[in-house]
Design a protein around this motif. Sequence first.
Motif, PDB file in Angstrom:
ATOM      1  N   GLU A  36      -6.031  19.859   1.919  1.00  0.00           N
ATOM      2  CA  GLU A  36      -5.106  18.731   1.886  1.00  0.00           C
ATOM      3  C   GLU A  36      -5.832  17.520   1.290  1.00  0.00           C
ATOM      4  O   GLU A  36      -7.070  17.480   1.277  1.00  0.00           O
ATOM      5  CB  GLU A  36      -4.601  18.420   3.284  1.00  0.00           C
ATOM      6  N   ARG A  37      -5.075  16.546   0.829  1.00  0.00           N
ATOM      7  CA  ARG A  37      -5.681  15.415   0.130  1.00  0.00           C
ATOM      8  C   ARG A  37      -4.975  14.132   0.527  1.00  0.00           C
ATOM      9  O   ARG A  37      -3.743  14.116   0.630  1.00  0.00           O
ATOM     10  CB  ARG A  37      -5.498  15.697  -1.360  1.00  0.00           C
ATOM     11  N   LEU A  38      -5.741  13.065   0.771  1.00  0.00           N
ATOM     12  CA  LEU A  38      -5.157  11.781   1.155  1.00  0.00           C
ATOM     13  C   LEU A  38      -5.685  10.696   0.230  1.00  0.00           C
ATOM     14  O   LEU A  38      -6.890  10.622  -0.018  1.00  0.00           O
ATOM     15  CB  LEU A  38      -5.541  11.438   2.598  1.00  0.00           C
ATOM     16  N   THR A  39      -4.796   9.864  -0.282  1.00  0.00           N
ATOM     17  CA  THR A  39      -5.245   8.703  -1.053  1.00  0.00           C
ATOM     18  C   THR A  39      -4.456   7.481  -0.585  1.00  0.00           C
ATOM     19  O   THR A  39      -3.288   7.592  -0.213  1.00  0.00           O
ATOM     20  CB  THR A  39      -5.035   8.892  -2.568  1.00  0.00           C
ATOM     21  N   MET A  40      -5.118   6.327  -0.599  1.00  0.00           N
ATOM     22  CA  MET A  40      -4.474   5.090  -0.164  1.00  0.00           C
ATOM     23  C   MET A  40      -4.615   4.059  -1.274  1.00  0.00           C
ATOM     24  O   MET A  40      -5.720   3.601  -1.565  1.00  0.00           O
ATOM     25  CB  MET A  40      -5.153   4.575   1.112  1.00  0.00           C
ATOM     26  N   MET A  63       0.833  -1.201   0.000  1.00  0.00           N
ATOM     27  CA  MET A  63       0.000   0.000   0.000  1.00  0.00           C
ATOM     28  C   MET A  63       0.869   1.252   0.000  1.00  0.00           C
ATOM     29  O   MET A  63       1.833   1.347   0.756  1.00  0.00           O
ATOM     30  CB  MET A  63      -0.892   0.016   1.241  1.00  0.00           C
ATOM     31  N   ARG A  64       0.501   2.153  -0.896  1.00  0.00           N
ATOM     32  CA  ARG A  64       1.143   3.473  -0.834  1.00  0.00           C
ATOM     33  C   ARG A  64       0.081   4.483  -0.427  1.00  0.00           C
ATOM     34  O   ARG A  64      -0.958   4.606  -1.086  1.00  0.00           O
ATOM     35  CB  ARG A  64       1.722   3.878  -2.188  1.00  0.00           C
ATOM     36  N   THR A  65       0.335   5.150   0.675  1.00  0.00           N
ATOM     37  CA  THR A  65      -0.571   6.213   1.106  1.00  0.00           C
ATOM     38  C   THR A  65       0.073   7.538   0.717  1.00  0.00           C
ATOM     39  O   THR A  65       1.252   7.767   0.995  1.00  0.00           O
ATOM     40  CB  THR A  65      -0.817   6.123   2.620  1.00  0.00           C
ATOM     41  N   ASN A  66      -0.692   8.346   0.019  1.00  0.00           N
ATOM     42  CA  ASN A  66      -0.182   9.627  -0.491  1.00  0.00           C
ATOM     43  C   ASN A  66      -0.864  10.761   0.245  1.00  0.00           C
ATOM     44  O   ASN A  66      -2.096  10.783   0.367  1.00  0.00           O
ATOM     45  CB  ASN A  66      -0.511   9.760  -1.987  1.00  0.00           C
ATOM     46  N   PHE A  67      -0.062  11.682   0.722  1.00  0.00           N
ATOM     47  CA  PHE A  67      -0.622  12.838   1.420  1.00  0.00           C
ATOM     48  C   PHE A  67      -0.154  14.103   0.714  1.00  0.00           C
ATOM     49  O   PHE A  67       1.041  14.379   0.640  1.00  0.00           O
ATOM     50  CB  PHE A  67      -0.165  12.834   2.884  1.00  0.00           C
ATOM     51  N   TYR A  68      -1.118  14.813   0.165  1.00  0.00           N
ATOM     52  CA  TYR A  68      -0.808  16.038  -0.575  1.00  0.00           C
ATOM     53  C   TYR A  68      -1.158  17.208   0.344  1.00  0.00           C
ATOM     54  O   TYR A  68      -2.326  17.542   0.508  1.00  0.00           O
ATOM     55  CB  TYR A  68      -1.650  16.143  -1.843  1.00  0.00           C
ATOM     56  N   ALA A  69      -0.105  17.769   0.928  1.00  0.00           N
ATOM     57  CA  ALA A  69      -0.366  18.873   1.852  1.00  0.00           C
ATOM     58  C   ALA A  69      -0.930  20.049   1.070  1.00  0.00           C
ATOM     59  O   ALA A  69      -0.581  20.259  -0.096  1.00  0.00           O
ATOM     60  CB  ALA A  69       0.924  19.277   2.544  1.00  0.00           C
TER      61      ALA A  69
HETATM   62  O1  LIG Z   1      -3.186  10.189  -5.290  1.00  0.00           O
HETATM   63  C1  LIG Z   1      -3.770   9.823  -6.300  1.00  0.00           C
HETATM   64  O2  LIG Z   1      -4.822  10.318  -6.686  1.00  0.00           O
HETATM   65  C2  LIG Z   1      -3.163   8.727  -7.134  1.00  0.00           C
HETATM   66  C3  LIG Z   1      -2.206   7.865  -6.390  1.00  0.00           C
HETATM   67  C4  LIG Z   1      -1.605   6.828  -7.248  1.00  0.00           C
HETATM   68  O3  LIG Z   1      -1.835   6.775  -8.423  1.00  0.00           O
HETATM   69  C5  LIG Z   1      -0.686   5.828  -6.673  1.00  0.00           C
HETATM   70  O4  LIG Z   1      -0.359   5.901  -5.478  1.00  0.00           O
HETATM   71  O5  LIG Z   1      -0.266   4.935  -7.429  1.00  0.00           O
END
Ligand SMILES: O=C(O)CCC(=O)C(=O)O
Length: 410
Positions: free
Chosen positions: A351-355, A265-271
């Motif tokens: 801010e934005r979070l995606t997992m 899992m990659r969790t992305n945090f866009y401050a």
């Molecule tokens: O943050 C997003 O909207 C996309 C994330 C993504 O594509 C990834 O982590 O592979």
Amino acid sequence: MNVRASISLVHSISSQAPTNNGTTSFKQVAWGKSGASALYRHSRASIAVISRSNLPHIDPLSKLRGKISKMKLSAGESQTKICADHREARAEVIADKHADTKVPVFDISGLEGAERKLISQQIADTSESWGIFQIVNHGIDPCLMQAAKDVSKEFFYLPDEEKMKIKVVGIEGWNHSKLAGVSGEGKLYKPGTVEHLYLVQSPDTQEHLERYPRNPPAYRTTILEYAKKLKVLHEKLIAVLSEMLGLKPDALTLAITTPVGNVTMRTNFYAFNADGKGSPGVCHAHTDPGGLTILLADDVPGLEVNKDGRWVPVNPIPGAFIVNIGDVLEILSNGRYKSVEHRGLPSQTEERLTMASFYGGSHEVIIGPLPELLDEKHPPRYRTCSFGDYIADFVKAGLDGKNGLERMKL
Ligand SMILES: O=C(O)CCC(=O)C(=O)O
Ligand SMILES: [Fe+2]
């Protein structure tokens, strides 16, 4: 209108309400392509046309925000109550905000019953044309989804020094694009303000588990519980894709997990780039190298997919997952399923979070078109190699559109 036609009108929304026995039931409402004139209510048994005037007055996002801000998903009883409130609020918000969602949306509760074939066909068609779709009624507890997002945000809110305690090994660990060189992912992330936490859930060996943050304390148990549920969902969807290739339900899963499976899992945090300094955090255009990706996004838009040369936004539906095909599934299916190019952008205001949960990616797995899909009329369109070789090339090239796949093409 027949069932098939209406399900193909997948510009849809979903409302969710608790049932008497405490489980969750959903009703799906899909907009016809003909536009605003009518709504088609889809239930397992029938399709009925209802008019727009039947809809309750829709209060925009503020109501849901108010409810979510009250959510502290740490303890049992209050959690249940708050989630029930959340469900009510969500139905309204979806109708308001996501009516124009273009990426197909599927209610997958029907996969367990008589509609399996129909929904499977739609999923397969969409995997060929878009390579991405959203799913509702997937059976994952919304409270668990919220808890996973909560512990992740708590982690990203910690000071950088605390986050740097996490051991970085290869692509695993915490990476901040403003701290160049911290991560082994090198060129994957370009300078900006986006942070990533990349962890392995399966195989769940001690060495992978030791790399999980200890702060917040609930992080590891919450994420592992969430990942366990997601693994089942991955396999359910991959079985559908397998069947629709005319293969046994477990054929693709076996191909992706032999000799060993892998879920990460990659969790992305866009401050939120409040001071406007520096470049904004961006997860650059790429395809996901593994088999299938299930993305949990908060309700801040920012994901875009390349559809026929045009960047199309994917507006996340609260409570839904975004599912996309990765390179391995494109290769195994000999190009039938499309690994979609996509990118993650920060929001201008929030801010934005995606997992992103990735299924498939063990270095030992051999990837190439499945022999069962090949004959004289269908020659292999991709080379065969180990996933280890493929990913080494992928990382070396950096996030750069579909280049990894292009190099596999014969
Ligand atoms: O943050 C997003 O909207 C996309 C994330 C993504 O594509 C990834 O982590 O592979
Ligand atoms: Fe991705």
